[in-house]
Design an enzyme around this catalytic site. Structure first.
Site, PDB file in Angstrom:
ATOM      1  N   GLY A 115     -20.098 -38.286  34.090  1.00 22.70           N
ATOM      2  CA  GLY A 115     -21.450 -37.506  33.062  1.00 22.70           C
ATOM      3  C   GLY A 115     -22.595 -39.035  33.026  1.00 22.70           C
ATOM      4  O   GLY A 115     -21.730 -40.492  32.734  1.00 22.70           O
TER       5      GLY A 115
ATOM      6  N   VAL B  97     -12.829 -45.573  36.967  1.00 24.28           N
ATOM      7  CA  VAL B  97     -11.331 -44.785  36.551  1.00 24.28           C
ATOM      8  C   VAL B  97     -12.186 -43.847  35.427  1.00 24.28           C
ATOM      9  O   VAL B  97     -11.695 -44.270  35.189  1.00 24.28           O
ATOM     10  CB  VAL B  97     -10.325 -45.024  36.525  1.00 24.28           C
ATOM     11  CG1 VAL B  97      -9.666 -43.485  36.796  1.00 24.28           C
ATOM     12  CG2 VAL B  97      -9.877 -45.972  37.858  1.00 24.28           C
TER      13      VAL B  97
ATOM     14  N   ALA C 252     -14.611 -41.951  34.900  1.00 23.71           N
ATOM     15  CA  ALA C 252     -15.559 -42.820  33.160  1.00 23.71           C
ATOM     16  C   ALA C 252     -15.168 -43.761  32.247  1.00 23.71           C
ATOM     17  O   ALA C 252     -14.966 -44.642  32.154  1.00 23.71           O
ATOM     18  CB  ALA C 252     -17.114 -41.688  33.160  1.00 23.71           C
TER      19      ALA C 252
ATOM     20  N   LYS D  33     -10.421 -43.717  43.063  1.00 21.18           N
ATOM     21  CA  LYS D  33     -10.151 -44.225  42.044  1.00 21.18           C
ATOM     22  C   LYS D  33      -9.038 -44.355  41.841  1.00 21.18           C
ATOM     23  O   LYS D  33      -8.117 -45.515  41.169  1.00 21.18           O
ATOM     24  CB  LYS D  33     -10.892 -43.079  41.529  1.00 21.18           C
ATOM     25  CG  LYS D  33     -12.090 -42.910  40.770  1.00 21.18           C
ATOM     26  CD  LYS D  33     -12.508 -41.660  40.030  1.00 21.18           C
ATOM     27  CE  LYS D  33     -13.473 -41.256  40.346  1.00 21.18           C
ATOM     28  NZ  LYS D  33     -14.212 -40.327  39.426  1.00 21.18           N
TER      29      LYS D  33
END
Ligand code: ADP
Ligand code: ASP
Ligand code: MG
Length: 812
Positions: free
Chosen positions: A790, A602, A604, A675
């Site tokens: 990312g 969750v 990142a 998530k």
């Protein structure tokens, strides 16, 4: 000076030894072992005789090695006349052949003949060395059978030092300035030749040092001195400059092969210093053993004794019965079985002790006889004997001054997942020993050394999946190399796997060349392969890092945890599979004391799970949650309010690489649903994935399109309808957000208009935000906000989890 077999392996080594003796201040005595390997070969010869097998080949092998050494000596010493030496060698080998053949005839090898056969190597070394030294000076040869008398007849006898001294005086009043002696043997009280046990030449040297009144007894070997641990096992072993007699005694008693255990006693009694030195590196000062312990660490060394058995005598009859311990040990003493370590439970219900593995059966037999009546009447349980054990011991004179050594020792063992079977500490606190399974002793020694000496925690990481996140993680590990070493952390990437290949390297993969190396691997990833690899490379802290989003790999976590791997994962599939699998994973992690870490599931790299866990551990409770959990949808919804249509915004995001190749996978909301489920389960809600009320961004006919390009072609058809939603929100000064909600113990994922006052109003451009209301944080929620997608931030989150695997103890 005593030269061990390792210093006498070849003619070149003999030559080195000649130089060392020549350079020594005279008078000097030198004691020699057999050339390396010869004693083992002679032992094998005797085994063959006793098994009535053919000995020709073995005899030839031994002869050949000795002849090669003596012949090769001519290359190194110009004035050396090899003829006489070779005659001597031939003579010695002839005697050996005769003895061996005599034994073949009678079908076994009696003790005295065994001693005669096994001492051939020492005799050879001494005779050859005398010839080599005689090219430059006069040399005496001392025959140990004239003075080195032992006290009793046993396999590991003790020398009668006083008798040795007086006999020595009587026989050797006149010696040349260089006197040589074969090690390893003497005579027993009956006057027959006897051996001093394996490595016995060290003991021979100590006895000779006492008899000659030497200042120092030097043991020359193949390492620079005594190390904190056997340097053959641990490459970071540290050289010990100085240690006390007692420390050296404990070390050798508990298995360090570098010294015969009885060597130190006569030296200590006669205040003779002992120095351990390296024949191939004589400049190095070596280790000085004297009455002083030196200024080094409290824990000096770790040693281990393999092949021991533990015997347990227990039963109701033990309690309060005076003299039970005495009877147990008397029976061992009568059987001449040495007791290595004793531990008694305070309830006096049982006594456990260790004996050498090869004497275990005898020990049990004697105990059965000694306690026949007690056993028959049920006062004692049947004598229990556990074989295939080992003892690992910490040694240091100053350990008693340092608190917590034992606890660090045991926690290191627990870290290595080594079960402690028994513990013993001597009352001077000079040594602490733990009995463990022999199979695990190497791991135990390695990790105890890591944690007590190097204080360098270690992570052995296996990366599965080398897409963008995996690659980025490798970059970060590479970049952080100096930082890791400044923090004393030994992080090695020992495995990298993609869907077809798996590269494994116990010393750590070269991170500059992993791609080529992985490409040339033929074998793929399998649990069996990893397990074998971990065992053979003695990895103590293996961690699986899953950088895939693969369901099959997620379903293997249970096996990995069970096999004692930590699991660090960016893959949400495991935590969002069935509740029952979810619980199994968490229970297995607890049972195996391994970490299962998924911070990147969750947000990142955002610290979501860790914060939540900290709060829950402190007694907090989740009341309500609202969050933007998708970076791509955060971007798309931001662009929509800048005037782009849904399809234009999605297209822009796709071109920038912010979406999945098929944006339907973002717009169907499934990823967000997973998530929010992870968060909900973390907060204790027992929900399945299909309990999440999921409202996709787009209608079903679009959400189900499996091809990205086709999806993008059809998406504009929905723009007009979606625009109405935007318009009605904007009319009220609201913004649309794609929000995950936990409320009243239920999860939902939906498009939600929010007003300016809402904590999620400003969240766009790929940011994530989580507004968490808990019992402690209300009425205003606490907010976690930042880029939640990312490769860089995700890899950073994985990197953080990887380091957390080091702190299992701290958090449980
Ligand atoms: P030699 O042939 O000289 O008698 P040994 O093989 O008997 O030599 O003893 C030297 C070996 O002892 C070293 O090569 C090393 O592997 C082993 N050893 C075990 N424990 C230690 C230790 N703590 N420090 C140094 N060496 C050790
Ligand atoms: N050669 C004998 C052995 O290998 C004695 C010694 O090396 O000290 O055990
Ligand atoms: Mg030795």
């Amino acid at each position: 000076m005593k030269f061990g077999g390792s210093s006498l392996a070849t003619a070149e080594k003999f030559n080195q030894v000649v130089q060392l003796i020549n350079e020594q201040l005279q008078p000097v005595c030198a004691v020699f072992s057999a050339p390396q390997g010869i004693t083992n070969d002679l032992i094998h010869l005797i085994e063959l005789i006793n098994q009535q097998q053919d000995i020709t080949e073995q005899l030839d092998k031994i002869s050949q090695q000795l002849i090669i050494i003596s012949t090769d000596c001519t290359t190194f010493r110009a004035h050396f006349d090899a003829t006489q030496s070779q005659q001597q060698t031939t003579q010695l080998l002839k005697q050996l052949r005769n003895l061996a053949q005599g034994c073949v005839l009678i079908g076994h090898c009696p003790p005295v003949t065994t001693a005669q056969i096994l001492s051939v190597g020492e005799k050879f070394s001494t005779l050859l060395m005398a010839d080599l030294l005689r090219t430059e000076q006069k040399v005496s040869v001392i025959n140990p059978q004239l003075f080195l008398v032992t006290e009793e007849i046993s396999d590991e006898p003790i020398a009668d030092i006083e008798l040795c001294q007086s006999r020595f005086k009587a026989h050797f009043s006149e010696l040349e300035n260089v006197a040589l002696m074969p090690g390893f043997y003497g005579i027993n009280p009956d006057g027959h030749m006897c051996l001093l046990g394996r490595n016995g030449s060290d003991y021979s040297a100590a006895i000779l040092a006492v008899c000659t009144g030497a200042n120092v007894c030097e043991i020359w070997t193949d390492v620079d001195g005594i190390y904190s641990v056997d340097p053959r096992w641990v490459k970071e072993a540290q050289l010990i400059k100085q240690m006390s007699y007692q420390e050296a005694m404990e070390l050798s008693y508990f298995g360090a092969k570098i010294l015969h255990p009885k060597t130190i006693i006569p030296l200590a009694k006669n205040h003779i210093q002992c120095v351990i030195k390296n024949t191939s590196n004589p400049q190095q000062l070596g280790t000085l053993i004297s009455a002083k312990t030196g200024q080094e660490k409290a824990v000096k060394a770790i040693s281990n004794l393999s092949d021991v058995a533990m015997i347990n005598v227990s039963g109701p009859g033990m309690k309060g019965m005076v003299g039970m311990a005495a009877r147990v040990f008397e029976s061992m003493s009568a059987a001449k079985i040495s007791v290595i370590l004793i531990s008694q439970s305070s309830s006096e219900y049982s006594i456990s002790f260790c004996v050498p593995g090869n004497e275990a059966n005898q020990a049990v037999k004697h105990l059965n006889e000694a306690f026949r009546l007690e056993l028959k009447n049920g006062l004692l349980e049947p004598i229990d004997c556990r074989k295939n054990l080992a003892i690992i011991t910490l040694i240091g004179d100053s350990m008693h001054q340092q608190k917590g050594t034992a606890s660090r020792f045991f926690s290191a063992l627990s870290h290595a997942r080594v079960n402690i079977i028994a513990i013993a500490q001597d009352s001077s606190e000079r040594s602490i020993s733990a009995v463990v399974r022999a199979k695990r002793v190497e791991d135990a020694v390695v990790i105890c050394h890591q944690q007590l000496f190097l204080k360098k925690p270690r992570i052995d990481a296996f990366l599965i999946g080398c897409g963008t996140v995996g690659k980025q993680l490798i970059q970060q590990i590479k970049k952080q190399k100096d930082w890791l070493s400044s923090k004393n952390i030994d992080l090695n990437l020992v495995g990298i796997a993609n869907s077809k290949q798996c590269l494994l390297q116990g010393q750590g993969i070269d991170l500059n060349e992993w791609e080529d190396q992985l490409a040339s691997c033929d074998e793929g990833l399998s649990l069996t392969r990893l397990k074998t690899f971990v065992r053979s490379a003695h990895l103590t802290n293996p961690v699986i890092i899953d950088c895939t989003s693969n369901q099959d790999i997620a379903m293997r976590y249970l096996d990995y945890l069970e096999a004692n791997f930590h699991v660090v994962t960016a893959n949400k599939k495991a935590n969002t599979d069935s509740l029952s699998y979810y619980h199994k994973l968490h229970n297995m992690a607890a049972k195996r004391q391994r970490r299962f870490l998924y911070e990147t599931n969750v947000g990142a790299g955002l610290p979501v799970i860790d914060n939540l866990q900290s709060l829950l551990r402190a007694g907090d409770r989740l009341l309500q949650f609202e969050g933007i959990l998708s970076g791509s949808l955060s971007y798309i919804f931001g662009e929509i309010h800048r005037g782009l249509s849904l399809s234009e915004a999605t297209d822009k995001a796709r071109k920038l690489g912010y979406t999945e190749p098929n944006p339907a996978e973002d717009l169907n909301g499934m990823d967000v649903a997973r998530k929010v489920l992870v968060i909900a389960r973390e907060a204790g809600l027992e929900l399945e994935l299909n309990d999440v009320a999921l409202e996709a961004v787009v209608p079903e006919y679009l959400a189900n399109i499996s091809d990205g390009d086709e999806f993008m072609r059809q998406l504009p058809n929905y723009d007009a309808e979606f625009q109405q939603l935007i318009d009605s929100a904007q009319a009220k000064q609201h913004k649309l957000k794609y929000v995950a909600v936990i409320k009243n113990n239920k999860c939902s994922v939906k498009i939600m208009p929010v007003n300016k006052a809402h904590p999620l109003f400003e969240i766009e451009a790929g940011e994530n935000a989580l507004a968490i209301n808990t019992q402690y944080y209300q009425p205003k929620p606490f907010i976690i906000r930042g880029y939640g997608a990312g490769a860089e931030v995700t890899a950073a989150g994985l990197f953080g989890d990887l380091l957390r695997t080091l702190s299992w103890e701290q958090e449980h």
